[in-house]
Motif scaffolding. Structure first.
Motif, PDB file in Angstrom:
ATOM      1  N   ARG A 101       1.790   0.158  -2.358  1.00  6.56           N
ATOM      2  CA  ARG A 101       1.880  -1.044  -1.756  1.00  6.56           C
ATOM      3  C   ARG A 101       3.475  -1.472  -2.301  1.00  6.56           C
ATOM      4  NH1 ARG A 101      -1.432  -3.491   1.746  1.00  6.56           N
ATOM      5  NH2 ARG A 101      -0.012  -5.426   1.834  1.00  6.56           N
ATOM      6  N   ASN A 102       4.122  -2.062  -1.361  1.00  5.87           N
ATOM      7  CA  ASN A 102       5.629  -2.700  -1.708  1.00  5.87           C
ATOM      8  C   ASN A 102       5.353  -3.700  -2.370  1.00  5.87           C
ATOM      9  OD1 ASN A 102       7.993  -3.636  -1.888  1.00  5.87           O
ATOM     10  ND2 ASN A 102       8.932  -2.281  -0.177  1.00  5.87           N
ATOM     11  N   ALA A 103       5.034  -4.136  -3.619  1.00  9.00           N
ATOM     12  CA  ALA A 103       4.600  -5.487  -3.902  1.00  9.00           C
ATOM     13  C   ALA A 103       6.102  -6.297  -4.178  1.00  9.00           C
ATOM     14  CB  ALA A 103       4.085  -5.424  -5.403  1.00  9.00           C
ATOM     15  N   VAL A 104       7.200  -5.788  -4.366  1.00 13.52           N
ATOM     16  CA  VAL A 104       8.245  -6.480  -4.210  1.00 13.52           C
ATOM     17  C   VAL A 104       8.739  -6.910  -3.045  1.00 13.52           C
ATOM     18  CG1 VAL A 104      10.843  -6.327  -4.931  1.00 13.52           C
ATOM     19  CG2 VAL A 104       9.252  -5.097  -6.320  1.00 13.52           C
ATOM     20  N   LEU A 105       8.600  -6.296  -1.936  1.00 16.65           N
ATOM     21  CA  LEU A 105       8.928  -6.779  -0.541  1.00 16.65           C
ATOM     22  C   LEU A 105       7.998  -8.063  -0.183  1.00 16.65           C
ATOM     23  CD1 LEU A 105      10.143  -6.986   2.211  1.00 16.65           C
ATOM     24  CD2 LEU A 105       8.418  -5.048   2.866  1.00 16.65           C
ATOM     25  N   GLU A 106       6.482  -7.877  -0.582  1.00 17.22           N
ATOM     26  CA  GLU A 106       5.563  -8.762  -0.241  1.00 17.22           C
ATOM     27  C   GLU A 106       6.077 -10.256  -0.921  1.00 17.22           C
ATOM     28  OE1 GLU A 106       1.306  -7.421   0.494  1.00 17.22           O
ATOM     29  OE2 GLU A 106       2.096  -6.480  -1.302  1.00 17.22           O
ATOM     30  N   ALA A 107       6.475  -9.933  -2.470  1.00 16.33           N
ATOM     31  CA  ALA A 107       6.884 -10.982  -3.097  1.00 16.33           C
ATOM     32  C   ALA A 107       8.060 -11.962  -2.302  1.00 16.33           C
ATOM     33  CB  ALA A 107       6.934 -10.664  -4.538  1.00 16.33           C
ATOM     34  N   ARG A 145       3.901  -4.739   8.318  1.00 17.29           N
ATOM     35  CA  ARG A 145       2.504  -4.611   7.569  1.00 17.29           C
ATOM     36  C   ARG A 145       2.703  -3.258   7.008  1.00 17.29           C
ATOM     37  NH1 ARG A 145       0.610  -8.256  11.187  1.00 17.29           N
ATOM     38  NH2 ARG A 145       0.157  -6.712  12.990  1.00 17.29           N
ATOM     39  N   GLY A 146       3.276  -2.035   7.859  1.00 16.26           N
ATOM     40  CA  GLY A 146       3.523  -0.746   7.332  1.00 16.26           C
ATOM     41  C   GLY A 146       4.387  -0.714   6.127  1.00 16.26           C
ATOM     42  N   TRP A 147       5.512  -1.692   6.199  1.00 19.64           N
ATOM     43  CA  TRP A 147       6.193  -1.532   5.156  1.00 19.64           C
ATOM     44  C   TRP A 147       5.616  -2.106   3.921  1.00 19.64           C
ATOM     45  CZ3 TRP A 147      11.385  -4.543   7.233  1.00 19.64           C
ATOM     46  CH2 TRP A 147      12.053  -3.696   8.009  1.00 19.64           C
ATOM     47  N   LYS A 148       4.918  -3.141   3.736  1.00 26.21           N
ATOM     48  CA  LYS A 148       4.223  -3.445   2.778  1.00 26.21           C
ATOM     49  C   LYS A 148       3.276  -2.792   2.107  1.00 26.21           C
ATOM     50  CE  LYS A 148       3.359  -7.726   4.724  1.00 26.21           C
ATOM     51  NZ  LYS A 148       2.384  -9.022   4.823  1.00 26.21           N
ATOM     52  N   ALA A 149       2.404  -2.137   3.188  1.00 25.38           N
ATOM     53  CA  ALA A 149       1.501  -1.148   2.668  1.00 25.38           C
ATOM     54  C   ALA A 149       2.031   0.113   2.194  1.00 25.38           C
ATOM     55  CB  ALA A 149       0.401  -0.917   3.922  1.00 25.38           C
ATOM     56  N   GLY A 150       3.162   0.220   2.338  1.00 22.07           N
ATOM     57  CA  GLY A 150       3.878   1.495   1.771  1.00 22.07           C
ATOM     58  C   GLY A 150       3.755   2.805   2.514  1.00 22.07           C
ATOM     59  N   ARG A 151       3.328   2.475   3.714  1.00 25.53           N
ATOM     60  CA  ARG A 151       3.316   3.586   4.835  1.00 25.53           C
ATOM     61  C   ARG A 151       4.890   3.922   5.233  1.00 25.53           C
ATOM     62  NH1 ARG A 151      -1.042   0.371   6.643  1.00 25.53           N
ATOM     63  NH2 ARG A 151       0.343  -0.413   8.231  1.00 25.53           N
ATOM     64  N   VAL A 152       5.596   3.003   5.077  1.00 33.95           N
ATOM     65  CA  VAL A 152       7.028   3.381   5.547  1.00 33.95           C
ATOM     66  C   VAL A 152       7.899   3.123   4.281  1.00 33.95           C
ATOM     67  CG1 VAL A 152       9.118   2.694   6.722  1.00 33.95           C
ATOM     68  CG2 VAL A 152       6.747   2.833   7.856  1.00 33.95           C
ATOM     69  N   THR A 153       8.200   4.063   3.387  1.00 32.51           N
ATOM     70  CA  THR A 153       9.093   3.786   2.299  1.00 32.51           C
ATOM     71  C   THR A 153      10.595   3.522   2.391  1.00 32.51           C
ATOM     72  OG1 THR A 153       9.246   5.996   1.876  1.00 32.51           O
ATOM     73  CG2 THR A 153       7.135   4.813   0.876  1.00 32.51           C
ATOM     74  N   TRP A 154      10.907   4.066   3.617  1.00 34.53           N
ATOM     75  CA  TRP A 154      12.547   4.038   3.559  1.00 34.53           C
ATOM     76  C   TRP A 154      12.831   3.793   5.329  1.00 34.53           C
ATOM     77  CZ3 TRP A 154      16.219   2.798   0.585  1.00 34.53           C
ATOM     78  CH2 TRP A 154      17.473   3.113   0.831  1.00 34.53           C
ATOM     79  N   ALA A 180      16.239  -2.750  -3.914  1.00 31.62           N
ATOM     80  CA  ALA A 180      16.105  -4.012  -4.475  1.00 31.62           C
ATOM     81  C   ALA A 180      14.846  -4.670  -4.032  1.00 31.62           C
ATOM     82  CB  ALA A 180      17.274  -4.863  -4.527  1.00 31.62           C
ATOM     83  N   LEU A 181      14.599  -4.401  -2.591  1.00 36.04           N
ATOM     84  CA  LEU A 181      13.263  -4.929  -2.034  1.00 36.04           C
ATOM     85  C   LEU A 181      12.110  -4.016  -1.962  1.00 36.04           C
ATOM     86  CD1 LEU A 181      14.975  -6.346   1.271  1.00 36.04           C
ATOM     87  CD2 LEU A 181      14.118  -7.840  -0.558  1.00 36.04           C
ATOM     88  N   GLY A 182      12.134  -2.898  -3.276  1.00 37.98           N
ATOM     89  CA  GLY A 182      11.168  -2.083  -3.226  1.00 37.98           C
ATOM     90  C   GLY A 182      10.984  -0.918  -2.483  1.00 37.98           C
ATOM     91  N   PHE A 183      11.959  -0.622  -1.384  1.00 36.50           N
ATOM     92  CA  PHE A 183      12.081   0.695  -0.738  1.00 36.50           C
ATOM     93  C   PHE A 183      12.584   1.742  -1.607  1.00 36.50           C
ATOM     94  CE2 PHE A 183      12.103  -2.633   2.617  1.00 36.50           C
ATOM     95  CZ  PHE A 183      11.097  -2.157   3.277  1.00 36.50           C
ATOM     96  N   VAL A 184      12.185   3.059  -1.193  1.00 35.00           N
ATOM     97  CA  VAL A 184      12.438   4.228  -1.948  1.00 35.00           C
ATOM     98  C   VAL A 184      13.021   5.430  -1.161  1.00 35.00           C
ATOM     99  CG1 VAL A 184      11.622   6.041  -3.521  1.00 35.00           C
ATOM    100  CG2 VAL A 184      10.565   3.724  -3.546  1.00 35.00           C
TER     101      VAL A 184
END
Length: 428
Positions: A5-11, A47-56, A75-79
């Motif tokens: 999960r992209n916890a940084v984006l969620e925060a 929701r796909g971003w937050k779940a980590g299904r889309v990382t970039w 910086a928003l947690g994407f890789v």
């Protein structure tokens, strides 16, 4: 597939009160501004971003999100593709939710600083002195608007300053308070770009600036700048001849908390609504709104510190200007003339654009009462540079000429104005 999960984006979304759907809408609007075509995201995309299904995300979407947030995608947690996403240590079962949120939000700022200045371990920290510097530039912009208004150069400079404020977010570390202030500064600059576009009758550009300003204002949490943006939206729709949307936008501004805390904001909200009711021909609604505006003005504490763009409201000039516009639209020419004289007395000398507009309105009110010669003398007082360089003033003087030719019985007086207008370059 790694779906950490992209916890940084969620925060970040939690911090700025974004739901998946509202963030999708904001990004779609930003994509439209960048590419000319609306983005195609919906709540499930986020929701796909937050779940980590889309990382970039795709490049245009990524840039839009960066413009909205003031942070880089990393910086928003994407890789970026090809990099390994590290898995954060799982939280303790009894972890305090507020502590977790503060930790994650702090991580956003730290990540932004690290990414923005590669190879450095301690990027420069920005503070309120940097915000104050931007506010001085904002003051200069407001002063330029009062003198000239509506110019494309003002619009472009305001948009560039908004981007400068956001770039500070990307390249430096800062406290949450400073970041909120930077978002407010960016929103203020963008709202000035919006107003310059409205004043220059570039309404499509104004709508683009409006959407950007609204997103920035939401991230800042600044009630005053939210009020300014929604009030400008009401004015924009009024000038476009769309009263229903103008009333709706003004209602948003009038229902903000700041109007309950500060009667001067309530006064401005009611007065701008009165000008819109003038467009609908509702005489009773105009008088009721102006009465509410006057009562609020009388209860306002003049000693309070307020944004510099509220100067005309504090002086009472803005109330008189909007009352003039409302009564002129209704055909109440005697009342309009009274408000015109009051506004011209109250307007500060540097407010050349407003003075030219209200002088033209005064001429129209005098013409409506049959004082043709006096109306022409009044209209001739509008300075040549404002008459030719300000789109709204030019349009109003052209309308004055058309009304004069329709109503005046003296051919000599009509020719006097026609010759004057031709020399000034303001003929239709």
């Amino acid at each position: 597939m790694d779906t950490t999960r992209n916890a940084v984006l969620e925060a970040w979304m939690t911090e700025h009160a974004y739901s998946s759907n509202s963030l999708a809408d904001a990004v779609n609007l930003a994509v439209e501004r960048l590419t000319g075509r609306p983005g195609g995201l919906d709540g499930s995309s986020i929701r796909g971003w937050k779940a980590g299904r889309v990382t970039w995300p795709k490049s245009a979407t990524r840039k839009a999100l960066e413009d909205i947030s003031g942070l880089t995608a990393i910086a928003l947690g994407f890789v970026p593709r090809g990099r390994v996403l590290s898995t954060p240590a799982p939280p303790q079962q009894q972890e305090d939710p507020d502590m977790k949120r503060r930790t994650l939000v702090g991580g956003i700022a730290a990540a932004a600083a690290t990414v923005a200045v590669p190879g450095t371990s301690s990027p420069r920290r920005i503070g309120m002195s940097d915000v104050d510097r931007l506010q001085k530039r904002f003051a200069e912009l407001i002063a330029s608007d009062h003198r000239h208004g509506g110019q494309l150069g003002i619009e472009q400079r305001a948009a560039a300053l908004a981007n400068e404020a956001l770039n500070l977010q990307n390249t430096h570390s800062a406290t949450e308070r400073v970041r909120s202030s930077l978002y407010a500064s960016a929103a203020a600059f963008r709202s000035s770009a919006m107003w310059a576009a409205i004043d220059g009758r570039r309404f499509d550009d104004a709508k683009v600036h409006m959407r950007e300003a609204q997103a920035l204002a939401e991230m800042s949490g600044d009630q005053a700048i939210k009020f300014r943006i929604w009030s400008h939206a009401g004015t924009m729709y009024r000038h476009m001849g769309r009263p229903a949307e103008a009333i709706a936008a003004n209602d948003v501004a009038r229902n903000l908390r700041i109007t309950r805390r500060d009667p001067l904001f309530a006064c401005l909200g009611h007065a701008r609504q009165a000008a819109t009711y003038g467009l609908t021909g509702d005489n009773m609604a105009v008088r009721r709104a102006l009465g509410c505006a006057r009562d609020a003005f009388d209860h306002a504490d003049q000693s309070l510190s307020r944004p510099m763009w509220m100067t005309a409201a504090r002086d009472g000039a803005e109330f008189e200007t909007l009352a003039l516009a409302a009564h002129l639209r209704l055909g109440n020419f005697e009342q309009a003339e009274t408000h015109a004289h009051r506004s011209l007395t109250l307007l500060r000398p540097q407010m050349q654009r407003d003075r030219a507009i209200n002088t033209t309105r005064l001429a129209a009110a005098q013409l409506g009462q049959g004082d043709v010669e006096l109306a022409i003398v009044t209209a001739m007082k509008v300075p040549s540079d404002v008459a030719t360089q300000h789109a709204r003033v030019t349009r109003m003087l052209q309308d004055f000429g058309a009304a004069l030719r329709t109503t005046a019985s003296s051919r000599t007086l009509v020719e006097t104005w026609t010759e004057h207008a031709a020399v000034r370059g303001i003929t239709a």
